[in-house]
Design a protein around this motif. Structure first.
Motif, mmCIF file in Angstrom:
data_model
loop_
_atom_site.group_PDB
_atom_site.id
_atom_site.type_symbol
_atom_site.label_atom_id
_atom_site.label_comp_id
_atom_site.label_asym_id
_atom_site.label_seq_id
_atom_site.Cartn_x
_atom_site.Cartn_y
_atom_site.Cartn_z
ATOM 1 N N ALA A 1 -4.737 3.492 3.786
ATOM 2 C CA ALA A 1 -3.693 2.515 3.417
ATOM 3 C C ALA A 1 -3.091 1.895 4.681
ATOM 4 O O ALA A 1 -3.822 1.441 5.549
ATOM 5 C CB ALA A 1 -2.644 3.170 2.533
ATOM 6 N N TYR A 2 -1.758 1.903 4.806
ATOM 7 C CA TYR A 2 -1.128 1.327 6.000
ATOM 8 C C TYR A 2 -1.552 2.048 7.277
ATOM 9 O O TYR A 2 -1.502 1.489 8.365
ATOM 10 C CB TYR A 2 0.392 1.410 5.903
ATOM 11 C CG TYR A 2 1.040 0.459 4.935
ATOM 12 C CD1 TYR A 2 0.868 -0.922 5.039
ATOM 13 C CD2 TYR A 2 1.859 0.936 3.920
ATOM 14 C CE1 TYR A 2 1.487 -1.794 4.166
ATOM 15 C CE2 TYR A 2 2.491 0.076 3.033
ATOM 16 C CZ TYR A 2 2.303 -1.287 3.152
ATOM 17 O OH TYR A 2 2.921 -2.149 2.283
ATOM 18 N N ASP B 1 -11.932 5.583 3.787
ATOM 19 C CA ASP B 1 -11.022 4.789 2.965
ATOM 20 C C ASP B 1 -11.789 3.686 2.231
ATOM 21 O O ASP B 1 -12.522 2.918 2.857
ATOM 22 C CB ASP B 1 -9.924 4.149 3.816
ATOM 23 C CG ASP B 1 -8.772 3.638 2.976
ATOM 24 O OD1 ASP B 1 -8.140 4.449 2.278
ATOM 25 O OD2 ASP B 1 -8.491 2.427 3.006
ATOM 26 N N MET C 1 0.850 -1.186 0.000
ATOM 27 C CA MET C 1 0.000 0.000 0.000
ATOM 28 C C MET C 1 0.888 1.240 0.000
ATOM 29 O O MET C 1 2.085 1.159 -0.234
ATOM 30 C CB MET C 1 -0.947 -0.030 1.203
ATOM 31 C CG MET C 1 -1.985 -1.140 1.128
ATOM 32 S SD MET C 1 -3.218 -1.110 2.456
ATOM 33 C CE MET C 1 -2.372 -2.058 3.723
ATOM 34 N N TYR D 1 -9.932 -2.306 -0.250
ATOM 35 C CA TYR D 1 -8.932 -2.724 -1.238
ATOM 36 C C TYR D 1 -9.443 -3.974 -1.949
ATOM 37 O O TYR D 1 -9.003 -5.091 -1.689
ATOM 38 C CB TYR D 1 -7.589 -2.979 -0.547
ATOM 39 C CG TYR D 1 -6.853 -1.704 -0.235
ATOM 40 C CD1 TYR D 1 -5.711 -1.345 -0.935
ATOM 41 C CD2 TYR D 1 -7.319 -0.841 0.749
ATOM 42 C CE1 TYR D 1 -5.040 -0.164 -0.657
ATOM 43 C CE2 TYR D 1 -6.663 0.342 1.038
ATOM 44 C CZ TYR D 1 -5.519 0.665 0.329
ATOM 45 O OH TYR D 1 -4.871 1.847 0.603
ATOM 46 N N VAL E 1 -5.729 -2.657 6.264
ATOM 47 C CA VAL E 1 -5.878 -1.201 6.280
ATOM 48 C C VAL E 1 -5.646 -0.691 7.697
ATOM 49 O O VAL E 1 -6.249 -1.175 8.655
ATOM 50 C CB VAL E 1 -7.274 -0.786 5.778
ATOM 51 C CG1 VAL E 1 -7.536 0.684 6.062
ATOM 52 C CG2 VAL E 1 -7.387 -1.048 4.283
#
Length: 262
Positions: A126-127, A149, A99, A152, A161
């Motif tokens: 992301a992370y 978010d 990510m 994914y 995530v």
């Protein structure tokens, strides 16, 4: 593009499409993506050359920006949170899904410190590095971070995530797993005013302009607005010029970040 690359790309697109079909709550975003990729493909880079020239002409370092805007020396950040950052780096290394990187964590942290933030909002997780930066400040005041978010879908990465965020900080975090056009109205129903805004999601011109205007309306006077990757197109420049906003531009790892105090 080689035959293998073409096949891999087709497989990724098919996998993503099928994942969308299993999530009726994401159908509005699927429709927007189809339109964007069919009719508005050039929209993502609208005004890119203009804005990169503009950004390059006025950009400063993250350290300079934090000093000028917040009158804070950022040098202590990594030392103050050395152990937390070390453990988070290990979580990223162990994560099987690739990510986005860490970004300008000091900028986000000190924006929250400068505003004595109780409530912050971000798009794109992301992370979870930007989330971590905000939460390290918000926890001091028992504050809350609201994050938008998208799942994914093509990577089976949902479970990862925010992987770098320690468990003890998650009680200050509210994560909304939809596209911005669905997440932001849900967030604004819960909270109407924010001390810090951090944008790092939909990169298209139209997507940015819509979100910038919505987020700006909910940023309190004296709050801090941050947008990553403003060189992708001219949305940020156009937004600031339209609103007569005097923005600072930061050059960070070959990209540009926009930040201003409302």
């Amino acid at each position: 593009m080689t035959h293998t690359n073409i096949m891999n790309e087709l497989l990724r697109v098919s996998k993503t499409f099928l994942a969308y079909l299993k999530r009726p709550d994401l159908y509005p975003e699927l429709g927007r993506k189809i339109i964007k990729n069919t009719f508005n493909r050039g929209n993502a880079f609208k005004g890119k050359e203009k804005t990169n020239s503009w950004a390059a002409s006025k950009s400063i370092s993250q350290k300079e920006a934090i000093s000028q805007l917040f009158e804070i020396d950022m040098s202590s950040f990594k030392q103050d949170f050395l152990e937390v950052l070390r453990k988070s780096e290990q979580r990223e290394i162990s994560c099987p899904v690739k990510m986005g990187g860490a970004g300008a964590m000091e900028l986000i942290y000190f924006a929250c410190e400068f505003t004595k933030a109780q409530d912050a909002i971000e798009t794109g997780v992301a992370y979870g590095w930007s989330s971590l930066a905000a939460l390290l400040s918000l926890q001091k005041r028992d504050g809350a971070l609201y994050s938008s978010d998208m799942p994914y879908l093509a990577q089976d990465g949902d479970q990862y995530v925010g992987v770098v965020v320690p468990d003890d900080l998650k009680k200050y975090w509210k994560l909304f797993r939809f596209a911005d056009k669905e997440s932001l109205p849900k967030i604004f129903t819960e909270n109407q005013s924010f001390d810090v805004v951090h944008y790092d999601s939909d990169k298209s011109y139209n997507g940015r302009m819509w979100a910038y205007e919505e987020l700006y309306k909910h940023l309190r006077k004296g709050g801090v607005f941050i947008s990553d990757d403003i060189g992708d197109n001219s949305a940020y420049q156009d937004f600031c010029e339209k609103g007569a906003i005097n923005t600072t531009v930061i050059e960070f790892e070959g990209k540009y970040i926009g930040v201003f105090v409302k």
